[in-house]
Design a protein around this motif. Structure first.
Motif, PDB file in Angstrom:
ATOM      1  N   PRO A   1       0.795  -1.229   0.000  1.00 31.98           N
ATOM      2  CA  PRO A   1       0.000   0.000   0.000  1.00 31.98           C
ATOM      3  C   PRO A   1       0.828   1.279   0.000  1.00 31.98           C
ATOM      4  O   PRO A   1       0.284   2.350  -0.247  1.00 31.98           O
ATOM      5  N   TRP A   2       2.125   1.191   0.236  1.00 35.86           N
ATOM      6  CA  TRP A   2       2.970   2.388   0.265  1.00 35.86           C
ATOM      7  C   TRP A   2       3.743   2.588  -1.024  1.00 35.86           C
ATOM      8  O   TRP A   2       4.657   3.396  -1.075  1.00 35.86           O
ATOM      9  N   ASN A   3       3.380   1.875  -2.075  1.00 32.98           N
ATOM     10  CA  ASN A   3       4.044   2.026  -3.367  1.00 32.98           C
ATOM     11  C   ASN A   3       3.185   2.927  -4.257  1.00 32.98           C
ATOM     12  O   ASN A   3       2.116   2.524  -4.727  1.00 32.98           O
ATOM     13  N   ALA A   4       3.657   4.118  -4.503  1.00 34.89           N
ATOM     14  CA  ALA A   4       2.905   5.090  -5.307  1.00 34.89           C
ATOM     15  C   ALA A   4       2.766   4.645  -6.755  1.00 34.89           C
ATOM     16  O   ALA A   4       1.770   4.961  -7.410  1.00 34.89           O
ATOM     17  N   GLU A   5       3.746   3.898  -7.255  1.00 35.29           N
ATOM     18  CA  GLU A   5       3.700   3.448  -8.651  1.00 35.29           C
ATOM     19  C   GLU A   5       2.488   2.550  -8.906  1.00 35.29           C
ATOM     20  O   GLU A   5       1.864   2.637  -9.958  1.00 35.29           O
ATOM     21  N   TYR A   6       2.174   1.689  -7.953  1.00 37.94           N
ATOM     22  CA  TYR A   6       1.017   0.814  -8.121  1.00 37.94           C
ATOM     23  C   TYR A   6      -0.277   1.618  -8.108  1.00 37.94           C
ATOM     24  O   TYR A   6      -1.208   1.321  -8.867  1.00 37.94           O
ATOM     25  N   GLN A   7      -0.332   2.649  -7.274  1.00 36.77           N
ATOM     26  CA  GLN A   7      -1.519   3.507  -7.236  1.00 36.77           C
ATOM     27  C   GLN A   7      -1.687   4.253  -8.568  1.00 36.77           C
ATOM     28  O   GLN A   7      -2.791   4.368  -9.088  1.00 36.77           O
ATOM     29  N   VAL A   8      -0.569   4.749  -9.108  1.00 39.46           N
ATOM     30  CA  VAL A   8      -0.623   5.463 -10.393  1.00 39.46           C
ATOM     31  C   VAL A   8      -1.038   4.509 -11.505  1.00 39.46           C
ATOM     32  O   VAL A   8      -1.844   4.857 -12.372  1.00 39.46           O
ATOM     33  N   ALA A   9      -0.496   3.298 -11.492  1.00 42.25           N
ATOM     34  CA  ALA A   9      -0.850   2.322 -12.525  1.00 42.25           C
ATOM     35  C   ALA A   9      -2.345   2.005 -12.473  1.00 42.25           C
ATOM     36  O   ALA A   9      -3.002   1.935 -13.523  1.00 42.25           O
ATOM     37  N   LEU A  10      -2.872   1.832 -11.268  1.00 42.66           N
ATOM     38  CA  LEU A  10      -4.312   1.574 -11.137  1.00 42.66           C
ATOM     39  C   LEU A  10      -5.112   2.804 -11.571  1.00 42.66           C
ATOM     40  O   LEU A  10      -6.148   2.677 -12.234  1.00 42.66           O
ATOM     41  N   GLY A  11      -4.630   3.994 -11.245  1.00 43.05           N
ATOM     42  CA  GLY A  11      -5.289   5.219 -11.687  1.00 43.05           C
ATOM     43  C   GLY A  11      -5.313   5.338 -13.213  1.00 43.05           C
ATOM     44  O   GLY A  11      -6.341   5.687 -13.802  1.00 43.05           O
ATOM     45  N   ARG A  12      -4.176   5.035 -13.848  1.00 47.10           N
ATOM     46  CA  ARG A  12      -4.140   5.063 -15.321  1.00 47.10           C
ATOM     47  C   ARG A  12      -5.085   4.026 -15.912  1.00 47.10           C
ATOM     48  O   ARG A  12      -5.749   4.275 -16.922  1.00 47.10           O
ATOM     49  N   PHE A  13      -5.144   2.864 -15.288  1.00 46.48           N
ATOM     50  CA  PHE A  13      -6.057   1.818 -15.757  1.00 46.48           C
ATOM     51  C   PHE A  13      -7.495   2.325 -15.722  1.00 46.48           C
ATOM     52  O   PHE A  13      -8.227   2.207 -16.702  1.00 46.48           O
ATOM     53  N   TYR A  14      -7.890   2.898 -14.581  1.00 46.07           N
ATOM     54  CA  TYR A  14      -9.253   3.423 -14.461  1.00 46.07           C
ATOM     55  C   TYR A  14      -9.488   4.570 -15.436  1.00 46.07           C
ATOM     56  O   TYR A  14     -10.567   4.692 -16.008  1.00 46.07           O
ATOM     57  N   GLN A  15      -8.482   5.390 -15.643  1.00 42.62           N
ATOM     58  CA  GLN A  15      -8.614   6.496 -16.585  1.00 42.62           C
ATOM     59  C   GLN A  15      -8.869   5.960 -17.997  1.00 42.62           C
ATOM     60  O   GLN A  15      -9.725   6.479 -18.717  1.00 42.62           O
ATOM     61  N   ASN A  16      -8.147   4.919 -18.380  1.00 41.29           N
ATOM     62  CA  ASN A  16      -8.338   4.310 -19.703  1.00 41.29           C
ATOM     63  C   ASN A  16      -9.706   3.650 -19.827  1.00 41.29           C
ATOM     64  O   ASN A  16     -10.226   3.498 -20.935  1.00 41.29           O
ATOM     65  N   GLN A  17     -10.287   3.245 -18.691  1.00 40.46           N
ATOM     66  CA  GLN A  17     -11.612   2.631 -18.696  1.00 40.46           C
ATOM     67  C   GLN A  17     -12.725   3.680 -18.679  1.00 40.46           C
ATOM     68  O   GLN A  17     -13.895   3.337 -18.770  1.00 40.46           O
ATOM     69  N   GLY A  18     -12.334   4.956 -18.539  1.00 34.29           N
ATOM     70  CA  GLY A  18     -13.327   6.023 -18.492  1.00 34.29           C
ATOM     71  C   GLY A  18     -13.933   6.212 -17.111  1.00 34.29           C
ATOM     72  O   GLY A  18     -15.012   6.790 -16.976  1.00 34.29           O
TER      73      GLY A  18
END
Length: 178
Positions: free
Chosen positions: A128-145
């Motif tokens: 939970p303290w890895n910002a890269e994983y949060q960003v990757a999930l954010g980009r995934f959701y962004q690509n999903q709209g």
């Protein structure tokens, strides 16, 4: 092409071997015999269980490295298969879940997208303290709209690492779109 066929054959054999070992309840069958490690004297304080766990961790690391190679070659199918092997040997490897999620997200099929979301979420849960994983999930959701979900993960990444450039840029871009 030949290398891909060899990799697929290897994976098939490994899965069969794991299934047989699981049915027999034999954990020792899961580890590979390495002649170099047979000649190394183990520390006196290390138990058999610790040695076996260390061996499975090394094996998981090898599978993860192979998965990274396939990902860089854009061979997402084999990348996913090797990530699954790495996870089978180390279920608490967030990097394997994250890499598998990236590979799964390359397939537009809804089923694959759902599996990618689950893998991204598992990586975030494990680390939970890895910002890269949060960003990757954010980009995934962004690509999903899914803008609100994306925003939440970009903000969480900035809570973890306030100077994260990608998260800042994503939030700034989201702010312009509303």
């Amino acid at each position: 092409m030949i290398e891909n066929r060899l990799a697929e054959a290897f994976l098939k054999l490994q899965f069969e071997r794991l299934e047989q070992a699981g049915r027999a309840g034999n954990e020792m069958a899961l580890s590979e015999i390495d002649p170099e490690t047979l000649t190394i004297r183990r520390e006196m304080v290390k138990t058999e269980a610790q040695a076996a766990q260390e061996q499975t961790q090394k094996l998981a690391g090898k599978y993860y490295q192979k998965a990274r190679e396939y990902f860089s070659e854009k061979d997402f199918h084999n990348c996913i298969q090797f990530c699954r092997l790495a996870i089978k040997f180390n279920v608490e490897a967030p990097e394997a879940y994250a890499l598998m999620a990236e590979a799964l997200s390359k397939n537009p099929n809804t089923k694959w997208q759902k599996m990618a979301e689950e893998a991204f979420t598992k990586a975030c849960d494990l680390d939970p303290w890895n910002a890269e994983y949060q960003v990757a999930l954010g980009r995934f959701y962004q690509n999903q709209g899914l803008g609100m979900r994306a925003r939440r993960h970009f903000e969480k990444a900035l809570e973890i690492a306030p100077s994260h450039a990608v998260a800042k840029a994503a939030l700034k871009a989201r702010g312009r779109r509303g």
